[in-house]
Design an enzyme around this catalytic site. Structure first.
Site, mmCIF file in Angstrom:
data_model
loop_
_atom_site.group_PDB
_atom_site.id
_atom_site.type_symbol
_atom_site.label_atom_id
_atom_site.label_comp_id
_atom_site.label_asym_id
_atom_site.label_seq_id
_atom_site.Cartn_x
_atom_site.Cartn_y
_atom_site.Cartn_z
ATOM 1 N N CYS A 159 -0.928 -4.201 4.299
ATOM 2 C CA CYS A 159 -2.336 -4.425 3.946
ATOM 3 C C CYS A 159 -3.174 -4.607 5.213
ATOM 4 O O CYS A 159 -3.207 -5.698 5.789
ATOM 5 C CB CYS A 159 -2.450 -5.651 3.039
ATOM 6 N N CYS A 173 -5.963 -7.195 4.900
ATOM 7 C CA CYS A 173 -5.526 -8.594 4.990
ATOM 8 C C CYS A 173 -5.180 -8.972 6.435
ATOM 9 O O CYS A 173 -5.489 -10.064 6.884
ATOM 10 C CB CYS A 173 -4.279 -8.846 4.140
ATOM 11 N N ASP A 174 -4.502 -8.071 7.159
ATOM 12 C CA ASP A 174 -3.903 -8.452 8.441
ATOM 13 C C ASP A 174 -4.537 -7.807 9.667
ATOM 14 O O ASP A 174 -4.189 -8.166 10.793
ATOM 15 C CB ASP A 174 -2.393 -8.090 8.435
#
Ligand code: NAP
Length: 306
Positions: free
Chosen positions: A134, A137-138
């Site tokens: 992701c 997300c990261d």
């Protein structure tokens, strides 16, 4: 056991749209979500091909609005432990989670899909320590760092573009000499100075000491291996449907996508499927929304006929 007109499994675009339509049809509606609502779309930085949003819309923003709209019309949305099984008992359809059971006249399975894994050495070992599925997300952890994206589809190229906001360099490692991604994305990737495509290559392993430091890729024609220093590896090699709980009850294809008729009904009467978990031809938010609406209308019709 609590009784509903319809239980919707999954709160991504398909499930939330079904929830909105069922709510407006004044059906007693329960939406069950195993993670946070919004599905894969919520982890997409920018969605450019959902109509009504020139310039694009954030996936999280879009799905939060879908959620608010479903709840506004009365859908009961619960984030719970994953659904473990579904059953048919006469006219009652039962949904079981690890510790609870819910009953309804109908079910809409809108459980979506999730990122596939490649299974190369180092992938599991470095998950969360440089290996990610992701970028939204990261990605911010990789400011001024070097990352590799594995895959050549829409997700790989879109997320590679997103990662260039942070990373100093983004390699796309793709197994063929042509990307699968839409042409518009290919054009953008080609003119992005931070992106370098490693063509016709397979990721063989991920190496590091406590965290990702290097990947080894192999050219599929020459079999020459190259070490590339990277700080992170993002996998976008396609998705697998979230349909384990359907096994033995709902008919699925060889890849475990749910088979339905044109009214989105499965082999079990009163159980419908919509969106990415279904064996449809196109995995898009616009399609999931359309199928969610259709499944809800069919549920309403099914209950009327009961
Ligand atoms: P995808 O379209 O299935 O692409 C997967 C990519 O990974 C392909 O390039 C494939 O290579 C590669 N791949 C698969 N297995 C591999 C393996 N074992 N080793 C190396 N590479 C491998 O998956 P996706 O990009 O996650 O997208 C999923 C669905 O959502 C698609 O239908 C996509 O169109 C849709 N989507 C749409 C948008 C959008 O419209 N903006 C955004 C994201 C996703 P090959 O090309 O050689 O098969």
């Amino acid at each position: 056991m609590e009784n509903y007109d319809v239980i919707i499994i999954g709160a991504g675009p398909a499930g939330l749209t079904a929830g909105l339509y069922c709510g407006r049809a004044r059906l007693k509606t329960l939406i069950l979500e195993k993670a946070t609502s919004g599905g894969q779309a919520a982890t997409t930085d920018d969605i450019e091909n959902y109509p009504g949003f020139p310039g694009g819309v954030g996936g999280f923003e879009l799905t939060e609005k879908m959620k608010a709209q479903a709840v506004e019309f009365g859908a009961d949305l619960r984030e719970i432990t994953p659904v473990s099984s579904i059953e048919a008992d006469g006219d009652t359809r039962i949904v079981k989670t690890g510790d609870e059971a819910f009953a309804a006249k109908t079910i809409i399975i809108a459980s979506g899909s999730e990122a596939g894994t490649l299974g190369v050495p180092g992938e599991a070992e470095f998950r969360g320590r440089g290996v990610s599925y992701c970028a939204t997300c990261d990605g911010a952890f990789y400011r001024d760092k070097v990352v590799a994206v594995i895959g050549g589809g829409n997700s790989a190229v879109e997320e590679a573009m997103f990662l260039t906001k942070f990373a100093s360099k983004v390699y796309i490692v793709h197994r063929r000499d042509e990307l699968r991604a839409d042409k518009v994305l290919q054009e953008r990737a080609a003119i992005n100075d931070k992106i370098e495509i490693v063509w016709e290559s397979h990721l063989k392993k991920i190496l590091g000491n406590g965290k990702v430091e290097e990947i080894v890729v192999e050219n599929k024609n020459t079999h020459a291996r190259t070490d590339i220093q990277v700080d992170g590896v993002f996998f976008y090699i396609g998705t697998v449907p979230n349909t384990v709980f359907c096994e033995g009850v709902i008919e699925m294809d060889v890849r475990d996508y749910i088979i339905t008729d044109e009214r989105l009904q499965t082999n079990v009467p009163g159980v419908f499927a919509a969106g990415d978990c279904r064996a449809n031809l196109l995995k898009q938010v616009a399609v999931a929304v359309g199928e969610g609406a259709l499944a809800a209308v069919e549920v309403d019709r099914y209950i009327e006929e009961m």
